[in-house]
Design an enzyme around this catalytic site. Structure first.
Site, PDB file in Angstrom:
ATOM      1  N   GLY A  46       0.778  -1.242   0.000  1.00 24.55           N
ATOM      2  CA  GLY A  46       0.000   0.000   0.000  1.00 24.55           C
ATOM      3  C   GLY A  46       0.805   1.284   0.000  1.00 24.55           C
ATOM      4  O   GLY A  46       0.359   2.296  -0.520  1.00 24.55           O
ATOM      5  N   GLU A 101       4.201   4.061   6.023  1.00 28.84           N
ATOM      6  CA  GLU A 101       2.929   3.336   5.918  1.00 28.84           C
ATOM      7  C   GLU A 101       1.961   4.084   5.012  1.00 28.84           C
ATOM      8  O   GLU A 101       2.055   5.304   4.882  1.00 28.84           O
ATOM      9  CB  GLU A 101       2.287   3.269   7.313  1.00 28.84           C
ATOM     10  CG  GLU A 101       2.735   2.097   8.169  1.00 28.84           C
ATOM     11  CD  GLU A 101       1.791   0.927   8.034  1.00 28.84           C
ATOM     12  OE1 GLU A 101       1.189   0.754   6.951  1.00 28.84           O
ATOM     13  OE2 GLU A 101       1.661   0.181   9.016  1.00 28.84           O
ATOM     14  N   ASP A 102       1.004   3.365   4.450  1.00 30.04           N
ATOM     15  CA  ASP A 102      -0.044   4.020   3.663  1.00 30.04           C
ATOM     16  C   ASP A 102      -1.128   4.616   4.553  1.00 30.04           C
ATOM     17  O   ASP A 102      -1.527   5.757   4.382  1.00 30.04           O
ATOM     18  CB  ASP A 102      -0.657   3.056   2.641  1.00 30.04           C
ATOM     19  CG  ASP A 102      -1.139   1.744   3.266  1.00 30.04           C
ATOM     20  OD1 ASP A 102      -0.891   1.500   4.471  1.00 30.04           O
ATOM     21  OD2 ASP A 102      -1.771   0.940   2.549  1.00 30.04           O
ATOM     22  N   ASP A 105      -5.109   2.569  10.461  1.00 31.66           N
ATOM     23  CA  ASP A 105      -6.551   2.406  10.627  1.00 31.66           C
ATOM     24  C   ASP A 105      -6.769   1.965  12.080  1.00 31.66           C
ATOM     25  O   ASP A 105      -6.766   2.786  12.991  1.00 31.66           O
ATOM     26  CB  ASP A 105      -6.984   1.368   9.581  1.00 31.66           C
ATOM     27  CG  ASP A 105      -8.473   1.151   9.494  1.00 31.66           C
ATOM     28  OD1 ASP A 105      -9.221   1.753  10.261  1.00 31.66           O
ATOM     29  OD2 ASP A 105      -8.912   0.357   8.637  1.00 31.66           O
ATOM     30  N   LYS A 134      -6.565   7.279   9.985  1.00 33.14           N
ATOM     31  CA  LYS A 134      -8.016   7.115  10.213  1.00 33.14           C
ATOM     32  C   LYS A 134      -8.202   6.962  11.722  1.00 33.14           C
ATOM     33  O   LYS A 134      -8.480   5.878  12.226  1.00 33.14           O
ATOM     34  CB  LYS A 134      -8.490   5.865   9.466  1.00 33.14           C
ATOM     35  CG  LYS A 134      -9.888   5.928   8.900  1.00 33.14           C
ATOM     36  CD  LYS A 134     -10.400   4.578   8.450  1.00 33.14           C
ATOM     37  CE  LYS A 134     -10.043   4.153   7.059  1.00 33.14           C
ATOM     38  NZ  LYS A 134     -10.628   2.838   6.658  1.00 33.14           N
ATOM     39  N   PHE A 155     -13.685   3.828   3.433  1.00 32.57           N
ATOM     40  CA  PHE A 155     -12.738   2.890   2.840  1.00 32.57           C
ATOM     41  C   PHE A 155     -12.182   3.551   1.588  1.00 32.57           C
ATOM     42  O   PHE A 155     -12.919   3.870   0.659  1.00 32.57           O
ATOM     43  CB  PHE A 155     -13.394   1.550   2.501  1.00 32.57           C
ATOM     44  CG  PHE A 155     -12.376   0.544   2.084  1.00 32.57           C
ATOM     45  CD1 PHE A 155     -11.624  -0.139   3.025  1.00 32.57           C
ATOM     46  CD2 PHE A 155     -12.121   0.313   0.732  1.00 32.57           C
ATOM     47  CE1 PHE A 155     -10.634  -1.037   2.641  1.00 32.57           C
ATOM     48  CE2 PHE A 155     -11.134  -0.581   0.344  1.00 32.57           C
ATOM     49  CZ  PHE A 155     -10.395  -1.250   1.302  1.00 32.57           C
ATOM     50  N   VAL A 156     -10.879   3.807   1.588  1.00 29.64           N
ATOM     51  CA  VAL A 156     -10.283   4.580   0.506  1.00 29.64           C
ATOM     52  C   VAL A 156      -9.417   3.696  -0.400  1.00 29.64           C
ATOM     53  O   VAL A 156      -8.893   2.672   0.023  1.00 29.64           O
ATOM     54  CB  VAL A 156      -9.436   5.760   1.058  1.00 29.64           C
ATOM     55  CG1 VAL A 156     -10.319   6.821   1.666  1.00 29.64           C
ATOM     56  CG2 VAL A 156      -8.411   5.281   2.073  1.00 29.64           C
ATOM     57  N   ASP A 162      -5.608  -0.164  -2.001  1.00 29.62           N
ATOM     58  CA  ASP A 162      -6.342  -1.046  -2.898  1.00 29.62           C
ATOM     59  C   ASP A 162      -7.679  -1.495  -2.334  1.00 29.62           C
ATOM     60  O   ASP A 162      -7.918  -1.447  -1.134  1.00 29.62           O
ATOM     61  CB  ASP A 162      -5.527  -2.302  -3.175  1.00 29.62           C
ATOM     62  CG  ASP A 162      -5.484  -3.232  -1.963  1.00 29.62           C
ATOM     63  OD1 ASP A 162      -5.143  -2.758  -0.856  1.00 29.62           O
ATOM     64  OD2 ASP A 162      -5.831  -4.418  -2.104  1.00 29.62           O
ATOM     65  N   ARG A 168      -4.814   0.623  -7.154  1.00 32.50           N
ATOM     66  CA  ARG A 168      -3.585   1.174  -6.555  1.00 32.50           C
ATOM     67  C   ARG A 168      -2.968   2.250  -7.434  1.00 32.50           C
ATOM     68  O   ARG A 168      -2.258   3.116  -6.960  1.00 32.50           O
ATOM     69  CB  ARG A 168      -2.534   0.063  -6.366  1.00 32.50           C
ATOM     70  CG  ARG A 168      -2.901  -0.988  -5.338  1.00 32.50           C
ATOM     71  CD  ARG A 168      -1.690  -1.864  -5.062  1.00 32.50           C
ATOM     72  NE  ARG A 168      -2.013  -3.096  -4.377  1.00 32.50           N
ATOM     73  CZ  ARG A 168      -2.123  -3.219  -3.056  1.00 32.50           C
ATOM     74  NH1 ARG A 168      -1.951  -2.185  -2.283  1.00 32.50           N
ATOM     75  NH2 ARG A 168      -2.394  -4.393  -2.523  1.00 32.50           N
TER      76      ARG A 168
HETATM   77  P1  IMP Z   1      -4.599  -1.360  10.440  1.00 32.08           P
HETATM   78  O1  IMP Z   1      -3.754  -2.524  10.879  1.00 32.08           O
HETATM   79  O2  IMP Z   1      -6.066  -1.593  10.783  1.00 32.08           O
HETATM   80  O3  IMP Z   1      -4.114  -0.034  10.962  1.00 32.08           O
HETATM   81  O4  IMP Z   1      -4.597  -1.313   8.876  1.00 32.08           O
HETATM   82  C1  IMP Z   1      -3.456  -1.241   8.198  1.00 32.08           C
HETATM   83  C2  IMP Z   1      -3.548  -1.749   6.775  1.00 32.08           C
HETATM   84  O5  IMP Z   1      -4.877  -2.041   6.330  1.00 32.08           O
HETATM   85  C3  IMP Z   1      -3.066  -0.638   5.902  1.00 32.08           C
HETATM   86  O6  IMP Z   1      -1.656  -0.679   5.779  1.00 32.08           O
HETATM   87  C4  IMP Z   1      -3.806  -0.895   4.606  1.00 32.08           C
HETATM   88  O7  IMP Z   1      -3.072  -1.761   3.784  1.00 32.08           O
HETATM   89  C5  IMP Z   1      -5.103  -1.528   5.027  1.00 32.08           C
HETATM   90  N1  IMP Z   1      -6.207  -0.522   5.085  1.00 32.08           N
HETATM   91  C6  IMP Z   1      -6.739   0.060   6.174  1.00 32.08           C
HETATM   92  N2  IMP Z   1      -7.715   0.935   5.842  1.00 32.08           N
HETATM   93  C7  IMP Z   1      -7.778   0.893   4.482  1.00 32.08           C
HETATM   94  C8  IMP Z   1      -8.600   1.595   3.507  1.00 32.08           C
HETATM   95  O8  IMP Z   1      -9.462   2.442   3.802  1.00 32.08           O
HETATM   96  N3  IMP Z   1      -8.354   1.273   2.202  1.00 32.08           N
HETATM   97  C9  IMP Z   1      -7.412   0.369   1.801  1.00 32.08           C
HETATM   98  N4  IMP Z   1      -6.637  -0.288   2.676  1.00 32.08           N
HETATM   99  C10 IMP Z   1      -6.825  -0.030   4.004  1.00 32.08           C
END
Ligand code: IMP
Length: 182
Positions: A46, A101-102, A105, A134, A155-156, A162, A168
């Site tokens: 990402g 990081e992208d 969340d 987020k 959800f982006v 992706d 992407r």
């Molecule tokens: P986390 O572990 O919940 O913080 O999520 C991390 C990973 O989930 C990110 O590095 C993304 O690859 C994916 N992710 C979280 N939210 C989104 C979204 O809105 N769109 C696409 N990928 C997401």
């Protein structure tokens, strides 16, 4: 795959806004690390676009590492478990580590990585920078040291992010209405 296609993706953050903000964040990082060398870790897949745009604006000596984690699979919500697809890293002892990081969340992925690095290496410093934050979805106590944009509970896709490995390559960050994702 659910019925998401380009016609129902709305622009949330334009290409121009992304590039302008990356310049601001890069300026801050350049100031914070003056006189230091940095190992910048790209968390694939990402963060690929953000990483390549960001590191080109960093002025200190940089080494580049790439790891691959996954937590989403084919869904739009995290599985809650991080799959370390490829996490081979060199010895990071005494290095300034900057994780790129992208999106943060829930923060589960970031926490996994920060814990992994602190358990395996005595770094000089470890910070992380995220394109998106987020905050509303957070269920861990991790906060990025730098982030470009805070977004609400959407959800982006695009600019590296992706849905089921699609979208992407968009130059902007977009979102699909929740009704389409149900
Ligand atoms: P986390 O572990 O919940 O913080 O999520 C991390 C990973 O989930 C990110 O590095 C993304 O690859 C994916 N992710 C979280 N939210 C989104 C979204 O809105 N769109 C696409 N990928 C997401």
């Amino acid at each position: 795959m659910k019925n998401i296609n380009l016609s129902n993706i709305k622009i949330l953050i334009s290409e121009e806004e992304i590039q302008k903000r990356i310049t601001q964040i890069a300026d801050k990082i350049n100031k914070d690390y003056q006189g230091e060398e940095v190992c910048a870790i790209c968390v694939l897949r990402g963060s690929v676009m953000f990483y390549t745009d960001l590191v080109r604006q960093l002025t200190m000596p940089i080494t580049m590492e790439f790891i691959r984690l996954s937590s989403y699979g084919h869904s739009t919500s995290t599985s809650g478990k991080v799959n370390a697809v490829d996490i081979k890293l060199p010895d990071l002892t005494d290095k300034n580590v900057l994780i790129v990081e992208d999106i943060v969340d829930t923060g589960i992925t970031a926490k996994f990585l920060l814990d992994y690095i602190s358990m395996n290496f005595k770094t000089k410093s470890t910070k992380f920078v995220s394109l998106l934050d987020k905050k509303i979805a957070r269920c861990t106590d991790v906060e990025p040291d730098y982030y470009c944009f805070e977004i609400d509970d959407k959800f982006v896709v695009g600019y590296g992010l992706d849905y089921d490995n699609h979208f992407r390559n968009l130059k902007y960050i977009g979102y699909a209405d929740k009704s389409i994702l149900q």
